[in-house]
Write an enzyme that holds these catalytic residues in place. Structure first.
Site, short mmCIF file in Angstrom:
data_model
loop_
_atom_site.label_atom_id
_atom_site.label_comp_id
_atom_site.label_asym_id
_atom_site.label_seq_id
_atom_site.Cartn_x
_atom_site.Cartn_y
_atom_site.Cartn_z
CD GLU A 59 -2.86 3.77 -4.64
OE1 GLU A 59 -2.84 3.32 -5.89
OE2 GLU A 59 -3.31 4.98 -4.53
C1 LIG Z 1 -1.51 8.47 4.22
C2 LIG Z 1 -1.88 7.20 3.89
C3 LIG Z 1 -3.08 7.11 2.78
C4 LIG Z 1 -3.79 6.05 2.55
N1 LIG Z 1 -4.77 5.97 1.54
C5 LIG Z 1 -5.43 4.65 1.45
C6 LIG Z 1 -6.64 4.75 0.96
O1 LIG Z 1 -6.96 5.69 0.20
N2 LIG Z 1 -7.46 3.65 0.76
C7 LIG Z 1 -6.99 2.37 1.63
O2 LIG Z 1 -7.79 1.53 1.30
N3 LIG Z 1 -5.80 2.47 2.34
C8 LIG Z 1 -5.02 3.43 2.12
N4 LIG Z 1 -3.87 3.66 2.91
C9 LIG Z 1 -3.35 2.38 3.59
C10 LIG Z 1 -2.23 1.51 2.88
O3 LIG Z 1 -2.27 1.25 1.60
C11 LIG Z 1 -1.46 0.43 4.15
O4 LIG Z 1 -1.10 1.56 4.97
C12 LIG Z 1 -0.31 0.02 3.35
O5 LIG Z 1 -0.90 -1.11 2.31
C13 LIG Z 1 0.20 -1.03 4.09
O6 LIG Z 1 -0.67 -1.59 4.98
P1 LIG Z 1 -0.26 -1.41 6.62
O7 LIG Z 1 -0.20 0.08 7.41
O8 LIG Z 1 -1.04 -2.20 7.55
O9 LIG Z 1 1.12 -2.13 7.28
P2 LIG Z 1 1.44 -3.73 7.35
O10 LIG Z 1 0.69 -4.56 6.19
O11 LIG Z 1 1.11 -3.78 8.86
O12 LIG Z 1 2.96 -3.81 7.09
C14 LIG Z 1 3.82 -3.59 7.98
C15 LIG Z 1 5.40 -3.91 7.24
O13 LIG Z 1 5.49 -5.38 6.94
C16 LIG Z 1 5.89 -5.49 5.67
N5 LIG Z 1 5.01 -6.77 5.45
C17 LIG Z 1 3.77 -6.96 5.43
N6 LIG Z 1 3.60 -8.19 4.99
C18 LIG Z 1 4.61 -8.66 4.50
C19 LIG Z 1 5.12 -9.75 3.66
N7 LIG Z 1 4.17 -10.97 3.49
N8 LIG Z 1 6.27 -9.91 3.05
C20 LIG Z 1 7.20 -9.14 3.42
N9 LIG Z 1 6.78 -7.77 4.23
C21 LIG Z 1 5.69 -7.86 4.38
C22 LIG Z 1 5.17 -4.14 4.73
O14 LIG Z 1 5.91 -4.28 3.70
C23 LIG Z 1 5.43 -3.09 5.97
O15 LIG Z 1 6.80 -2.92 5.72
C24 LIG Z 1 -3.09 4.64 3.38
C25 LIG Z 1 -2.17 4.68 4.25
C26 LIG Z 1 -1.65 6.18 4.32
C27 LIG Z 1 -0.24 6.00 5.44
#
Ligand SMILES: Cc1cc2nc3c(=O)[nH]c(=O)nc-3n(C[C@H](O)[C@H](O)[C@H](O)COP(=O)(O)OP(=O)(O)OC[C@H]3O[C@@H](n4cnc5c(N)ncnc54)[C@H](O)[C@@H]3O)c2cc1C
Length: 379
Positions: free
Chosen positions: A363
């Site tokens: 989130e």
């Molecule tokens: C257990 C679990 C439950 C979840 N449940 C849901 C759900 O019900 N529905 C849903 O839609 N999603 C869900 N998610 C997805 C979750 O919201 C995402 O994993 C999260 O938003 C981060 O996206 P990502 O994993 O692709 O990481 P990325 O976006 O690839 O980020 C990787 C890293 O880079 C950093 N980063 C990225 N962009 C920037 C920036 N511009 N500036 C600085 N830092 C940055 C991030 O903070 C992070 O540290 C869930 C995830 C998990 C693991």
């Protein structure tokens, strides 16, 4: 803002604490190990009115205020964070957008089942290549007569294994970027809908994350939520509320860890006295308590501002940032106080430590919360 809970909020807190201690605590570790979605206890939570707390009674919900909701998520998560997120997703990420952006027909059709817990909901925004950058969706929705044909996939979707109704997002206008995203209410019975792999995770292990696949899935046009192109706005507004839920979850996990650490420090003896007699332990306990309280106050403030009907993106982001960071820190210290025993599955702090980490990621990661906070301050 009143720092005390009112009579109704206090009643909810006591009821949820008793329920969580009696029904969730005994099964939490078993489900953590098996990763099996805890459908029986989720049904019990539904019976207590915890699945659609802020939905007005005319749509089958409890009609409670956001502070009551926050307190309930905290109390559930104090015992088990998986149950906390299952509840938070259904309330904040599914009931809320339908209530706030749905037509009267959509509210009447979907909210009673979701709020009563007869059906469980999921929220599908994240895609393999659209996480933090949620605006770069690849899933498409093409209008065909009185239907949309949706093709694409979603990943990490909480509750997916048990949910029947989902709020999902897809591009209706690829050229328009984030302004071309639209929101839809879909059902798992629609042809073309299927589930992918069940995620094996570090923590919140029984909260049922799976991929969603849409293979030319036909969705009635009346299931468009809001207007075409409003999807990103709906997603962001929904996540503002969701962040109060996750902040509450983080406060709950941290309080659970603190309670365990206090208890253990009074029982464990070294050098002929309980370790609670050592100042190093006393200071850790004091710092943990201060961090839990600070997180709780920020979370309650965000819930209070939401309840006032004011804009609360800033307050929700700050609550989630501080609550999740503090939660991780507090769980680390709780494990430290348990020494080697805390590193084993004999003690619940091991699970709290693993569960805590997700609160900094979903989130909106902690980095995203900092973006929301700083963009408000630097406007
Ligand atoms: C257990 C679990 C439950 C979840 N449940 C849901 C759900 O019900 N529905 C849903 O839609 N999603 C869900 N998610 C997805 C979750 O919201 C995402 O994993 C999260 O938003 C981060 O996206 P990502 O994993 O692709 O990481 P990325 O976006 O690839 O980020 C990787 C890293 O880079 C950093 N980063 C990225 N962009 C920037 C920036 N511009 N500036 C600085 N830092 C940055 C991030 O903070 C992070 O540290 C869930 C995830 C998990 C693991």
């Amino acid at each position: 803002m009143d720092f005390n809970l009112n009579e109704q909020q206090e009643m909810i807190r006591t009821m949820v604490r008793e329920f969580a201690e009696k029904e969730i605590k005994p099964i939490a570790m078993k489900h953590d190990e098996s990763m099996e979605f805890p459908i029986e206890t989720v049904k019990m939570m539904a019976g207590l009115g915890l699945m659609g707390m802020m939905v007005p009674p005319e749509y089958g919900g409890g009609g409670t205020d956001p502070v009551s909701y926050s307190v309930a998520v905290e109390e559930v998560s104090r015992v088990d964070a998986s149950h906390g997120v299952i509840m938070s997703v259904n309330n904040s990420l599914v009931c809320y957008p339908i209530l706030a952006f749905g037509t009267e027909e959509q509210k009447k059709k979907y909210l009673p089942d979701l709020a009563s817990g007869a059906k469980l909901g999921g929220f599908g925004l994240t895609e393999p290549n659209a996480g933090t950058d949620a605006g770069s969706q690849k899933t498409t929705a093409v209008k065909d007569g009185d239907e949309y044909v949706i093709t694409g996939s979603k990943t990490f979707i909480t509750n997916a294994c048990a949910a029947e109704t989902f709020v999902i997002f897809a591009m209706t206008d690829i050229e328009a970027g984030a302004r071309g995203i639209s929101a839809f209410i879909i059902e798992n019975s629609y042809p073309g809908f299927s589930l992918g792999k069940y995620e094996d995770k570090l923590g919140i292990r029984c909260s049922g994350q799976q991929e969603l696949f849409f293979d030319e899935m036909r969705v009635p046009a009346e299931n468009l939520l809001g207007e075409e192109g409003q999807g990103f706005k709906i997603a962001m507004a929904t996540l503002d509320g969701g962040r109060i839920g996750i902040a509450s979850q983080a406060v709950g996990i941290a309080q659970g860890a603190l309670d365990e650490a206090i208890e253990y420090s009074k029982q464990r003896e070294q050098f002929g006295k309980p370790i609670a007699a050592f100042q190093a332990i006393q200071w850790m306990i004091a710092d943990m308590a201060a961090q839990v309280d600070a997180a709780r106050l920020l979370t309650r403030r965000a819930a209070f501002v939401k309840g006032e009907g004011k804009r609360y993106s800033y307050e929700a982001a700050m609550a989630k940032l501080v609550a999740s960071e503090n939660c991780m820190w507090v769980c680390d210290k709780a494990l430290q106080i348990h020494g080697g025993y805390g590193y084993t599955k004999e003690y619940v702090v091991e699970r709290f430590f693993r569960d805590a980490k997700i609160t900094q990621i979903y989130e909106g990661t902690s980095e995203v919360q900092r973006m929301v906070i700083s963009s408000t301050l630097l406007r």
